[in-house]
Design a protein around this motif. Structure first.
Motif, PDB file in Angstrom:
ATOM      1  N   ILE A  93      15.886 -10.820 -20.036  1.00  0.00           N
ATOM      2  CA  ILE A  93      14.771  -9.988 -20.505  1.00  0.00           C
ATOM      3  C   ILE A  93      13.594 -10.910 -20.799  1.00  0.00           C
ATOM      4  O   ILE A  93      13.777 -12.006 -21.353  1.00  0.00           O
ATOM      5  CB  ILE A  93      15.151  -9.223 -21.799  1.00  0.00           C
ATOM      6  CG1 ILE A  93      16.287  -8.249 -21.527  1.00  0.00           C
ATOM      7  CG2 ILE A  93      13.939  -8.565 -22.418  1.00  0.00           C
ATOM      8  CD1 ILE A  93      15.900  -6.798 -21.437  1.00  0.00           C
ATOM      9  N   ARG A  94      12.415 -10.457 -20.429  1.00  0.00           N
ATOM     10  CA  ARG A  94      11.197 -11.250 -20.665  1.00  0.00           C
ATOM     11  C   ARG A  94      10.144 -10.416 -21.384  1.00  0.00           C
ATOM     12  O   ARG A  94       9.890  -9.279 -20.980  1.00  0.00           O
ATOM     13  CB  ARG A  94      10.598 -11.728 -19.341  1.00  0.00           C
ATOM     14  CG  ARG A  94      11.541 -12.546 -18.497  1.00  0.00           C
ATOM     15  CD  ARG A  94      10.916 -12.904 -17.164  1.00  0.00           C
ATOM     16  NE  ARG A  94      11.911 -13.471 -16.262  1.00  0.00           N
ATOM     17  CZ  ARG A  94      12.244 -14.764 -16.221  1.00  0.00           C
ATOM     18  NH1 ARG A  94      11.650 -15.630 -17.026  1.00  0.00           N
ATOM     19  NH2 ARG A  94      13.160 -15.196 -15.380  1.00  0.00           N
ATOM     20  N   ASN A  95       9.534 -11.019 -22.396  1.00  0.00           N
ATOM     21  CA  ASN A  95       8.407 -10.402 -23.091  1.00  0.00           C
ATOM     22  C   ASN A  95       7.088 -11.077 -22.716  1.00  0.00           C
ATOM     23  O   ASN A  95       6.033 -10.450 -22.768  1.00  0.00           O
ATOM     24  CB  ASN A  95       8.621 -10.465 -24.601  1.00  0.00           C
ATOM     25  CG  ASN A  95       9.856  -9.679 -25.030  1.00  0.00           C
ATOM     26  OD1 ASN A  95       9.970  -8.498 -24.710  1.00  0.00           O
ATOM     27  ND2 ASN A  95      10.798 -10.334 -25.703  1.00  0.00           N
ATOM     28  N   GLY A  99       8.826 -20.028 -17.411  1.00  0.00           N
ATOM     29  CA  GLY A  99       9.879 -20.507 -16.520  1.00  0.00           C
ATOM     30  C   GLY A  99       9.749 -20.022 -15.090  1.00  0.00           C
ATOM     31  O   GLY A  99       8.652 -20.024 -14.510  1.00  0.00           O
ATOM     32  N   SER A 100      10.886 -19.578 -14.536  1.00  0.00           N
ATOM     33  CA  SER A 100      10.922 -19.201 -13.119  1.00  0.00           C
ATOM     34  C   SER A 100      10.022 -17.999 -12.826  1.00  0.00           C
ATOM     35  O   SER A 100       9.470 -17.882 -11.737  1.00  0.00           O
ATOM     36  CB  SER A 100      12.357 -18.904 -12.681  1.00  0.00           C
ATOM     37  OG  SER A 100      12.847 -17.767 -13.349  1.00  0.00           O
ATOM     38  N   PHE A 101       9.850 -17.123 -13.808  1.00  0.00           N
ATOM     39  CA  PHE A 101       8.997 -15.942 -13.620  1.00  0.00           C
ATOM     40  C   PHE A 101       7.531 -16.361 -13.442  1.00  0.00           C
ATOM     41  O   PHE A 101       6.847 -15.907 -12.526  1.00  0.00           O
ATOM     42  CB  PHE A 101       9.144 -15.012 -14.831  1.00  0.00           C
ATOM     43  CG  PHE A 101       8.275 -13.776 -14.801  1.00  0.00           C
ATOM     44  CD1 PHE A 101       8.759 -12.588 -14.278  1.00  0.00           C
ATOM     45  CD2 PHE A 101       6.984 -13.796 -15.315  1.00  0.00           C
ATOM     46  CE1 PHE A 101       7.963 -11.447 -14.255  1.00  0.00           C
ATOM     47  CE2 PHE A 101       6.186 -12.662 -15.301  1.00  0.00           C
ATOM     48  CZ  PHE A 101       6.680 -11.486 -14.776  1.00  0.00           C
ATOM     49  N   ILE A 174      10.134 -15.211 -26.309  1.00  0.00           N
ATOM     50  CA  ILE A 174       9.477 -15.211 -24.992  1.00  0.00           C
ATOM     51  C   ILE A 174      10.378 -14.549 -23.945  1.00  0.00           C
ATOM     52  O   ILE A 174       9.971 -13.625 -23.247  1.00  0.00           O
ATOM     53  CB  ILE A 174       9.136 -16.661 -24.561  1.00  0.00           C
ATOM     54  CG1 ILE A 174       8.249 -17.351 -25.608  1.00  0.00           C
ATOM     55  CG2 ILE A 174       8.504 -16.671 -23.172  1.00  0.00           C
ATOM     56  CD1 ILE A 174       6.904 -16.716 -25.839  1.00  0.00           C
ATOM     57  N   ASP A 175      11.616 -15.037 -23.855  1.00  0.00           N
ATOM     58  CA  ASP A 175      12.596 -14.459 -22.926  1.00  0.00           C
ATOM     59  C   ASP A 175      13.989 -14.903 -23.353  1.00  0.00           C
ATOM     60  O   ASP A 175      14.131 -15.744 -24.252  1.00  0.00           O
ATOM     61  CB  ASP A 175      12.290 -14.851 -21.461  1.00  0.00           C
ATOM     62  CG  ASP A 175      12.306 -16.352 -21.218  1.00  0.00           C
ATOM     63  OD1 ASP A 175      12.981 -17.079 -21.963  1.00  0.00           O
ATOM     64  OD2 ASP A 175      11.632 -16.804 -20.269  1.00  0.00           O
ATOM     65  N   PHE A 176      14.998 -14.326 -22.737  1.00  0.00           N
ATOM     66  CA  PHE A 176      16.375 -14.742 -23.049  1.00  0.00           C
ATOM     67  C   PHE A 176      17.333 -14.238 -21.975  1.00  0.00           C
ATOM     68  O   PHE A 176      16.997 -13.353 -21.192  1.00  0.00           O
ATOM     69  CB  PHE A 176      16.834 -14.239 -24.430  1.00  0.00           C
ATOM     70  CG  PHE A 176      16.867 -12.738 -24.566  1.00  0.00           C
ATOM     71  CD1 PHE A 176      15.743 -12.027 -24.959  1.00  0.00           C
ATOM     72  CD2 PHE A 176      18.033 -12.023 -24.306  1.00  0.00           C
ATOM     73  CE1 PHE A 176      15.771 -10.640 -25.083  1.00  0.00           C
ATOM     74  CE2 PHE A 176      18.073 -10.631 -24.429  1.00  0.00           C
ATOM     75  CZ  PHE A 176      16.937  -9.944 -24.822  1.00  0.00           C
ATOM     76  N   CYS A 199      17.592 -18.755 -25.091  1.00  0.00           N
ATOM     77  CA  CYS A 199      16.370 -17.999 -25.403  1.00  0.00           C
ATOM     78  C   CYS A 199      15.186 -18.963 -25.343  1.00  0.00           C
ATOM     79  O   CYS A 199      15.323 -20.127 -25.698  1.00  0.00           O
ATOM     80  CB  CYS A 199      16.379 -17.476 -26.839  1.00  0.00           C
ATOM     81  SG  CYS A 199      17.765 -16.435 -27.286  1.00  0.00           S
ATOM     82  N   ARG A 200      14.013 -18.469 -24.956  1.00  0.00           N
ATOM     83  CA  ARG A 200      12.797 -19.246 -25.180  1.00  0.00           C
ATOM     84  C   ARG A 200      12.189 -18.749 -26.479  1.00  0.00           C
ATOM     85  O   ARG A 200      11.911 -17.549 -26.625  1.00  0.00           O
ATOM     86  CB  ARG A 200      11.799 -19.087 -24.025  1.00  0.00           C
ATOM     87  CG  ARG A 200      12.215 -19.874 -22.800  1.00  0.00           C
ATOM     88  CD  ARG A 200      11.079 -20.049 -21.801  1.00  0.00           C
ATOM     89  NE  ARG A 200      11.447 -21.007 -20.777  1.00  0.00           N
ATOM     90  CZ  ARG A 200      11.976 -20.663 -19.589  1.00  0.00           C
ATOM     91  NH1 ARG A 200      12.159 -19.394 -19.273  1.00  0.00           N
ATOM     92  NH2 ARG A 200      12.304 -21.594 -18.720  1.00  0.00           N
ATOM     93  N   LEU A 201      12.001 -19.684 -27.408  1.00  0.00           N
ATOM     94  CA  LEU A 201      11.520 -19.367 -28.752  1.00  0.00           C
ATOM     95  C   LEU A 201      10.304 -20.235 -29.038  1.00  0.00           C
ATOM     96  O   LEU A 201      10.411 -21.457 -29.023  1.00  0.00           O
ATOM     97  CB  LEU A 201      12.633 -19.654 -29.777  1.00  0.00           C
ATOM     98  CG  LEU A 201      13.990 -18.967 -29.526  1.00  0.00           C
ATOM     99  CD1 LEU A 201      15.077 -19.556 -30.434  1.00  0.00           C
ATOM    100  CD2 LEU A 201      13.879 -17.469 -29.762  1.00  0.00           C
TER     101      LEU A 201
HETATM  102  N1  UDP Z   1      18.627 -18.843 -18.934  1.00  0.00           N
HETATM  103  C1  UDP Z   1      19.891 -19.212 -19.357  1.00  0.00           C
HETATM  104  N2  UDP Z   1      20.794 -19.634 -18.441  1.00  0.00           N
HETATM  105  C2  UDP Z   1      20.517 -19.711 -17.107  1.00  0.00           C
HETATM  106  C3  UDP Z   1      19.220 -19.330 -16.687  1.00  0.00           C
HETATM  107  C4  UDP Z   1      18.303 -18.908 -17.622  1.00  0.00           C
HETATM  108  O1  UDP Z   1      20.201 -19.139 -20.550  1.00  0.00           O
HETATM  109  O2  UDP Z   1      21.396 -20.086 -16.316  1.00  0.00           O
HETATM  110  C5  UDP Z   1      17.632 -18.376 -19.916  1.00  0.00           C
HETATM  111  C6  UDP Z   1      16.512 -19.385 -20.139  1.00  0.00           C
HETATM  112  O3  UDP Z   1      16.811 -20.218 -21.245  1.00  0.00           O
HETATM  113  C7  UDP Z   1      15.335 -18.497 -20.455  1.00  0.00           C
HETATM  114  C8  UDP Z   1      15.612 -17.208 -19.673  1.00  0.00           C
HETATM  115  O4  UDP Z   1      17.010 -17.221 -19.394  1.00  0.00           O
HETATM  116  O5  UDP Z   1      15.315 -18.179 -21.825  1.00  0.00           O
HETATM  117  C9  UDP Z   1      14.828 -17.086 -18.399  1.00  0.00           C
HETATM  118  O6  UDP Z   1      15.007 -18.241 -17.619  1.00  0.00           O
HETATM  119  P1  UDP Z   1      14.236 -18.458 -16.235  1.00  0.00           P
HETATM  120  O7  UDP Z   1      14.680 -17.421 -15.261  1.00  0.00           O
HETATM  121  O8  UDP Z   1      12.779 -18.537 -16.488  1.00  0.00           O
HETATM  122  O9  UDP Z   1      14.837 -19.774 -15.659  1.00  0.00           O
HETATM  123  P2  UDP Z   1      14.508 -21.306 -15.922  1.00  0.00           P
HETATM  124  O10 UDP Z   1      13.031 -21.453 -15.956  1.00  0.00           O
HETATM  125  O11 UDP Z   1      15.186 -21.626 -17.216  1.00  0.00           O
HETATM  126  O12 UDP Z   1      15.159 -21.959 -14.739  1.00  0.00           O
END
Ligand code: UDP
Ligand code: ADP
Length: 236
Positions: A93-95, A99-101, A174-176, A199-201
């Motif tokens: 979930i993202r608020n 990161g990847s988003f 931020i997201d989790f 989580c991103r905090l």
């Molecule tokens: N996340 C996680 N485990 C994973 C991938 C992501 O706990 O294997 C969490 C990450 O810490 C963040 C959120 O999911 O809070 C979104 O992550 P994102 O897709 O942006 O990936 P990242 O940038 O961490 O590769």
């Protein structure tokens, strides 16, 4: 309750069987990995923080109607949990963008989204946890429609509860990522962990990152960030 056999050793936790076939003991490690395990390190004290933070948040979520695997905290690092069959879906979930988003959408990090988003990754290390949608999950028999509906409903409740709670601690959620599992009777419950690893905090005022991005991106003061989140939880 005692640990019997090591059932599984993951990147951040060890999972042990117990005398009760319905219960497991999870033991949280200080090991940290990122980028599919390519980056390895230690965050001193992380295991205890993540264990105690997860249990604290899971208790709060239970009060708000989200069933969890939590049974009993044994000590700083170890907790008895209900054994589930983990649904091979990472629910994210993202608020805010991050990161990847942020990368995928060509956005700066920290832009507030008009409404929260939900996405799934297929939990499969060999495939590097690819992004999938609910049609893939159904077509690949990863979950049933009913399970997807339940997980989606719970995930947004988790977001509402955590966003509000962290806000009282001066933290922006931020997201989790969360994981769910099935009990023997098919009931879906929240499992795994909720911690600065998952989580991103961000500090609400300074926007300082108080999560695993400090490790992933070599931002320094990694332990300080975990300790700061733990201190704000007020569960010393
Ligand atoms: N996340 C996680 N485990 C994973 C991938 C992501 O706990 O294997 C969490 C990450 O810490 C963040 C959120 O999911 O809070 C979104 O992550 P994102 O897709 O942006 O990936 P990242 O940038 O961490 O590769
Ligand atoms: P990873 O497997 O990604 O390296 P961990 O080191 O956190 O992650 O390992 C813990 C494993 O235990 C994860 O695969 C997680 O899905 C699983 N797990 C978490 N809670 C439960 C539970 N209640 N029952 C069974 N498995 C669980």
């Amino acid at each position: 309750m005692e640990k019997k056999e090591l059932l599984y050793e993951g990147k951040a936790k060890k999972v042990f069987t117990t005398d009760d076939p319905g219960l497991l003991i999870v033991s949280y490690k200080d090991d940290a990995t990122a980028f599919d395990g390519m980056k390895k390190g230690t965050i001193v004290g992380k295991g205890a923080i993540n264990n105690r933070m997860t249990n604290h948040i899971f208790k709060l979520l239970e009060e708000k109607g989200v069933p969890t695997h939590l049974v009993e905290e044994l000590n700083d690092r170890e907790t008895v949990v209900k054994k589930v069959q983990i649904l091979p879906l990472e629910v994210i979930i993202r608020n805010y963008s991050a990161g990847s988003f942020a990368k995928k959408m060509g956005m700066d990090e920290g832009i507030k989204l008009s409404r929260p988003t939900l996405e799934f990754s297929y939990k499969n290390d060999d495939l590097h946890d690819p992004f999938i949608n609910s049609y893939y999950a159904l077509a690949l028999n990863l979950a049933t429609q009913e399970e997807i509906d339940t997980v989606t409903r719970y995930a947004f409740i988790v977001n509402d509860v955590m966003r509000e709670y962290f806000s009282t601690l001066g933290i922006e959620l931020i997201d989790f990522k969360i994981e769910f599992g099935r009990l023997g009777d098919g009931t879906v419950i929240l499992a795994d962990e909720v911690s600065p690893d998952t989580c991103r905090l961000w500090d609400k005022e300074t926007h300082e990152k108080l999560d695993k991005d400090r490790f992933r991106r070599d931002l320094g003061n990694v332990e300080d960030a975990y300790n700061e989140v733990f201190r704000r939880l007020g569960i010393q």
